[in-house]
Each structure stands twice: as C-alpha cells, then as structure tokens.
Design a protein around this motif. Structure first.
Motif, PDB file in Angstrom:
ATOM      1  N   ARG A 141       0.863  -1.187   0.000  1.00 44.75           N
ATOM      2  CA  ARG A 141       0.000   0.000   0.000  1.00 44.75           C
ATOM      3  C   ARG A 141       0.897   1.234   0.000  1.00 44.75           C
ATOM      4  O   ARG A 141       1.715   1.409   0.907  1.00 44.75           O
ATOM      5  CB  ARG A 141      -0.923  -0.034   1.219  1.00 44.75           C
ATOM      6  N   VAL A 142       0.738   2.039  -1.022  1.00 44.11           N
ATOM      7  CA  VAL A 142       1.659   3.157  -1.221  1.00 44.11           C
ATOM      8  C   VAL A 142       0.898   4.484  -1.175  1.00 44.11           C
ATOM      9  O   VAL A 142      -0.033   4.704  -1.958  1.00 44.11           O
ATOM     10  CB  VAL A 142       2.391   3.021  -2.576  1.00 44.11           C
ATOM     11  N   ALA A 143       1.287   5.340  -0.230  1.00 44.20           N
ATOM     12  CA  ALA A 143       0.650   6.653  -0.099  1.00 44.20           C
ATOM     13  C   ALA A 143       1.387   7.665  -0.972  1.00 44.20           C
ATOM     14  O   ALA A 143       2.614   7.619  -1.093  1.00 44.20           O
ATOM     15  CB  ALA A 143       0.692   7.098   1.359  1.00 44.20           C
ATOM     16  N   ILE A 144       0.614   8.568  -1.577  1.00 44.79           N
ATOM     17  CA  ILE A 144       1.192   9.591  -2.456  1.00 44.79           C
ATOM     18  C   ILE A 144       0.781  10.961  -1.941  1.00 44.79           C
ATOM     19  O   ILE A 144      -0.409  11.264  -1.835  1.00 44.79           O
ATOM     20  CB  ILE A 144       0.692   9.387  -3.898  1.00 44.79           C
TER      21      ILE A 144
ATOM     22  N   GLY B 143       0.738   9.541   6.099  1.00 46.25           N
ATOM     23  CA  GLY B 143       1.380   8.779   5.025  1.00 46.25           C
ATOM     24  C   GLY B 143       2.278   7.681   5.542  1.00 46.25           C
ATOM     25  O   GLY B 143       2.461   6.648   4.878  1.00 46.25           O
ATOM     26  N   LEU B 144       2.838   7.887   6.726  1.00 46.26           N
ATOM     27  CA  LEU B 144       3.759   6.890   7.285  1.00 46.26           C
ATOM     28  C   LEU B 144       3.021   5.683   7.889  1.00 46.26           C
ATOM     29  O   LEU B 144       3.640   4.805   8.478  1.00 46.26           O
ATOM     30  CB  LEU B 144       4.679   7.540   8.331  1.00 46.26           C
ATOM     31  N   ARG B 145       1.702   5.648   7.729  1.00 47.57           N
ATOM     32  CA  ARG B 145       0.947   4.462   8.149  1.00 47.57           C
ATOM     33  C   ARG B 145       0.867   3.435   7.017  1.00 47.57           C
ATOM     34  O   ARG B 145       0.409   2.326   7.215  1.00 47.57           O
ATOM     35  CB  ARG B 145      -0.466   4.837   8.580  1.00 47.57           C
ATOM     36  N   PHE B 146       1.295   3.828   5.822  1.00 51.97           N
ATOM     37  CA  PHE B 146       1.257   2.920   4.664  1.00 51.97           C
ATOM     38  C   PHE B 146       2.586   2.153   4.576  1.00 51.97           C
ATOM     39  O   PHE B 146       3.510   2.419   5.342  1.00 51.97           O
ATOM     40  CB  PHE B 146       0.985   3.733   3.393  1.00 51.97           C
ATOM     41  N   ASP B 147       2.660   1.213   3.638  1.00 53.02           N
ATOM     42  CA  ASP B 147       3.914   0.454   3.494  1.00 53.02           C
ATOM     43  C   ASP B 147       5.035   1.335   2.951  1.00 53.02           C
ATOM     44  O   ASP B 147       6.211   1.087   3.203  1.00 53.02           O
ATOM     45  CB  ASP B 147       3.712  -0.737   2.539  1.00 53.02           C
ATOM     46  N   LEU B 148       4.632   2.335   2.180  1.00 52.80           N
ATOM     47  CA  LEU B 148       5.628   3.231   1.573  1.00 52.80           C
ATOM     48  C   LEU B 148       4.956   4.578   1.388  1.00 52.80           C
ATOM     49  O   LEU B 148       3.777   4.641   1.025  1.00 52.80           O
ATOM     50  CB  LEU B 148       6.058   2.667   0.208  1.00 52.80           C
ATOM     51  N   LEU B 149       5.714   5.649   1.633  1.00 54.94           N
ATOM     52  CA  LEU B 149       5.197   7.009   1.398  1.00 54.94           C
ATOM     53  C   LEU B 149       6.024   7.664   0.299  1.00 54.94           C
ATOM     54  O   LEU B 149       7.252   7.693   0.385  1.00 54.94           O
ATOM     55  CB  LEU B 149       5.285   7.834   2.693  1.00 54.94           C
ATOM     56  N   LEU B 150       5.325   8.141  -0.730  1.00 54.83           N
ATOM     57  CA  LEU B 150       5.992   8.894  -1.802  1.00 54.83           C
ATOM     58  C   LEU B 150       5.562  10.347  -1.690  1.00 54.83           C
ATOM     59  O   LEU B 150       4.363  10.646  -1.731  1.00 54.83           O
ATOM     60  CB  LEU B 150       5.569   8.376  -3.175  1.00 54.83           C
ATOM     61  N   LEU B 151       6.537  11.238  -1.555  1.00 53.03           N
ATOM     62  CA  LEU B 151       6.224  12.673  -1.564  1.00 53.03           C
ATOM     63  C   LEU B 151       6.759  13.260  -2.845  1.00 53.03           C
ATOM     64  O   LEU B 151       7.790  12.816  -3.352  1.00 53.03           O
ATOM     65  CB  LEU B 151       6.914  13.363  -0.387  1.00 53.03           C
ATOM     66  N   SER B 152       6.068  14.272  -3.377  1.00 55.43           N
ATOM     67  CA  SER B 152       6.655  14.976  -4.518  1.00 55.43           C
ATOM     68  C   SER B 152       6.789  16.439  -4.158  1.00 55.43           C
ATOM     69  O   SER B 152       5.900  17.026  -3.542  1.00 55.43           O
ATOM     70  CB  SER B 152       5.823  14.782  -5.784  1.00 55.43           C
ATOM     71  N   GLY B 153       7.947  17.010  -4.546  1.00 58.51           N
ATOM     72  CA  GLY B 153       8.224  18.422  -4.289  1.00 58.51           C
ATOM     73  C   GLY B 153       8.749  18.663  -2.884  1.00 58.51           C
ATOM     74  O   GLY B 153       8.731  17.769  -2.026  1.00 58.51           O
TER      75      GLY B 153
END
Ligand code: AMP
Ligand code: MG
Length: 399
Positions: A179-182, A240-250
């Motif tokens: 599960r990946v948060a964006i 976001g850090l509750r997901f398996d991976l957190l992707l941030l942009s900017g």
C-alpha cells in the motif's frame, strides 16, 4: 537542513535494494484466480505435476518410423491422432501415420515429415535418412515431474500465465500488494476539478505516480496536496507513514519553503541519501521513519517520474515480495549525435523507432510534460561520457 549524503545513481540503486531487502516483512498471501494473478507476485514455488510432455510427442504431421529402417520402403500399419491414446506399435519395416502433437508409438524413434515421403496404398517410400529422435519430443524433455518451474517472488506475466495454465493452476497464491501513499506538496498546486489561476498549476504528479505505483504492483492512495508549511506537511506525513511506503513529490530542494525533510525528521527519520547524481532529479530523498520507507521525489514532473522509475519502483516491487527488481535497460544506436555535461547520469525523453534507432525528444526542461508524452522511452547517458556520435550505442530505459 544540510545535505545528508550525495550518492551516484548506481549507489542509490544499491542502497534502495539493500535497505528494503534487509528490513521488509514477508507480505500476506492471497489466493486469486488465474486472470487476477496477472501482474501479481507469486508467493509459492510451483512444480511440474507430471512429465512434460507426459509421453513422447510428434512435432510434425508425418509417419512414425524406426530411423534405422531408412532410407527404404515401409508398410503403413495404422494411424495415431492428437488427443488419442496410442494403442499401436511400430515394428521393423513398419510406419504409422501420425499427426502433430500425437503420441509417438512404442517401437518408433523418429517421425518423417509427410512432405518427405511418397505413399502408394500401404507402401511408403522414404528416400532420406533420419536422426534417432528426429521430430520427436521425448517424454519429460520440457520438464520432469516435481521440477520447480516457477519460483516464489516472480511477477506473473504472459508466459508465466501460460505455464500456470499448463500446470492446471486455476488459482494462484500471490503476495498482497504493498500500500503506497502519495503526497504532493506545493502552494502552487490545485486539484483537477479546479481552474488554476495563472500563478497556479494542476497537480499532475499524484496521478502519474499513482499509475507508476499500480504498474509496479502496488496499491496507490492519493493523500492530496500539502501546502509549503511545516506543521501541515508534518501532519499529512504522519498519515502517510501508516502505509507500506510514502511517496512525496516536491519540497526537497534547497528552497526556503522546501519543508519535506524537516517534516520527516519530526518522526525520527533516518535519511539513507538525499541527493543523487542523476538528472532530472538530483534532490531525491530516501529513508525510513516510524518503521516505514519514504521517498521525497523532486517536484518537476520529469524528475518525479524518472526518480520513481529508476529508484522508487524498486522499493515498491521488493515490498511486494518480488525477489529482484531490475531496470529494463538496453542499448540502441543514436539517430543523431548527442552530448551532455559529464558528472550526472541522465535519463531524457526519447523515441525508439521500429528501425531500432533512438531519437532524443527536444524539450524545454524537466517541467515539459508535453515532451514526456511525445517520448516512448528514456535515453540513458552515462555520467562518465560526454559525447556520443550518430549511430553510436547509447543506453535506453524501456517503460
Ligand atoms: P519543488 O521540487 O517543490 O521545488 O517543485 C519544482 C517544480 O515542480 C514546481 O515549481 C512545480 O512547477 C512543479 N511541481 C511540483 N509539484 C508538482 C505536482 N504535484 N504536479 C505538477 N508539477 C509539480
Ligand atoms: Mg515545491
């Protein structure tokens, strides 16, 4: 916030693979139908349930013979068709008519093609000789019963689906998707249902990232846009850090309002690197906080896309239980000369033609989304090599 670590592109790849493999947990296992299994990662080893083929099979339409009898005139004593249990045998001086895919009768050791014989009634004239085993697939030549044919950790594509169907696997055990948060950041961003003012732009990164995540086998969760404000960004990062991976942009450059690293630091973030000798996408951050991995991807659409494809994608794939994550790198000859400044590995929009030649797509920089849409692959320029001549081989990253 000062630089934590600047690494080469190769080092960055190695760090991502090494950290994720060392700290990942084995994903949950799900049982799904064969169609749903496509694109998923196999969770168990799969073995052959019998010999393949289970009996010797003819590769041609023709006549089953004893190779030692040829050349010569043989007597046709019967016929065996595909899908028919074989009850006939081939004795010395005999031949049995046979179809492609049919079981080769006992006594025969080769099949002569129908194009290579003359038949008159029961008499079969063969003017050529045959190798022992010619046009016959021996029992178990593809696989032997019990042999492991697919290993846990492979992604199921078309040929794996063909194999699973061959083995009778109507259902398949696969790993749960990561599960990946964006989370996009930036005061200039508006969502797609709003008309941007001239000083605003639409949030495209969340969408391109979501597609990339899905293609890498993950489940994408778009968390919206964080403003360039430390408190609000930290609040959304915590989610976001509750997901398996957190992707941030900017928000990972050196600008006064780039607060992403500060926000992550509030959750005890460990930064494995925060700058990669890569273009587009130098300020690219990878680390772990609250027991979860994160990437801080630079905000320009090409940078976000390239950093995901070349670095973050590996994390999604490995978190999804994939054994290895490899870049689809190849080489192609350039349609025109290319030069760049040494020091950075560059991934630039390009088109690979059916003639196999690669053309660099002109663009105005890493915010040029229309140029990205004109490309069908990325040109990969070596950090060590400044000039490439027309026709010279250069790296290509396939989508
Ligand atoms: P940043 O890395 O935050 O300095 O962002 C660099 C530039 O990327 C910004 O000026 C925007 O033009 C663009 N950008 C940032 N985030 C997004 C986004 N989510 N979608 C589209 N463009 C973006
Ligand atoms: Mg920004």
């Amino acid at each position: 916030m000062g630089a934590v670590a600047t690494v080469s592109f190769q080092q960055a790849r190695e760090i991502v693979a090494e950290r994720v493999k060392a700290l990942r947990e084995r994903p949950r296992v799900e049982r799904v139908g064969l169609m749903e299994a496509a694109g998923r990662v196999l969770a168990v080893d799969v073995e052959a349930d019998r010999d393949y083929p289970a009996e010797p099979r003819s590769m041609r339409d023709g006549f089953a013979v004893r190779a030692g009898d040829l050349p010569g005139v043989l007597i046709v004593t019967g016929e065996v068709r595909a899908g028919q249990a074989c009850r006939v045998e081939v004795g010395p001086g005999e031949a049995v008519e046979i179809m492609t895919g049919a079981t080769v009768p006992r006594g025969a050791d080769a099949v002569v093609m129908v194009e290579h014989v003359r038949r008159e009634g029961a008499a079969l004239t063969v003017d050529r000789s045959l190798r022992d085993g010619e046009n016959v697939n021996g029992r178990g030549c593809d696989a032997e019963e019990g042999e492991i044919l697919l290993k846990a950790g492979v992604r199921i594509g078309t040929s794996e689906t063909a194999l699973l169907a061959t083995l009778g696997c109507a259902e398949v055990e696969v790993f749960a998707k990561p599960r990946v948060a964006i989370l996009a950041t930036g005061d200039e961003l508006v969502e797609l249902d709003r008309q941007p003012a001239p000083h605003q732009i639409r949030n495209s990164n969340s969408w391109s990232l979501a597609v990339q995540v899905v293609r890498a086998g993950g489940e994408a969760f778009i968390l919206g846009v964080a403003p360039d404000d430390l408190e609000e960004t930290a609040h959304m990062v915590e989610d976001g850090l509750r997901f398996d991976l957190l992707l941030l942009s900017g928000g990972v450059s050196a600008g006064k309002y780039d607060v992403v690293e500060l926000a992550l630091a509030r959750f005890g973030a460990e930064f494995y690197f925060d700058r990669v000798k890569l273009q587009p996408g130098q300020p690219c951050v990878f680390g772990r906080a609250n027991g979860r991995f994160f990437f801080g991807l630079p905000g320009n659409p090409a940078s976000t896309m390239v950093c995901f494809e070349t670095l973050a994608r590996a994390a999604v794939e490995l978190l999804g239980g994939q054994e290895e994550s490899l870049l689809k790198l190849t080489q192609a000859p350039l349609a025109a000369p290319f030069r760049h400044k040494a020091g950075l590995t560059r991934f630039l929009p390009a088109r690979l033609g059916e003639d196999g030649r690669l053309t660099h797509v002109k663009w105005s920089g890493s915010g040029d989304v229309p140029a990205l849409a004109r490309a069908n692959c990325l040109l990969v320029a070596d950090a060590q090599k400044e000039e490439y001549a027309e026709g010279e081989m250069i790296g290509v990253l396939l989508p």
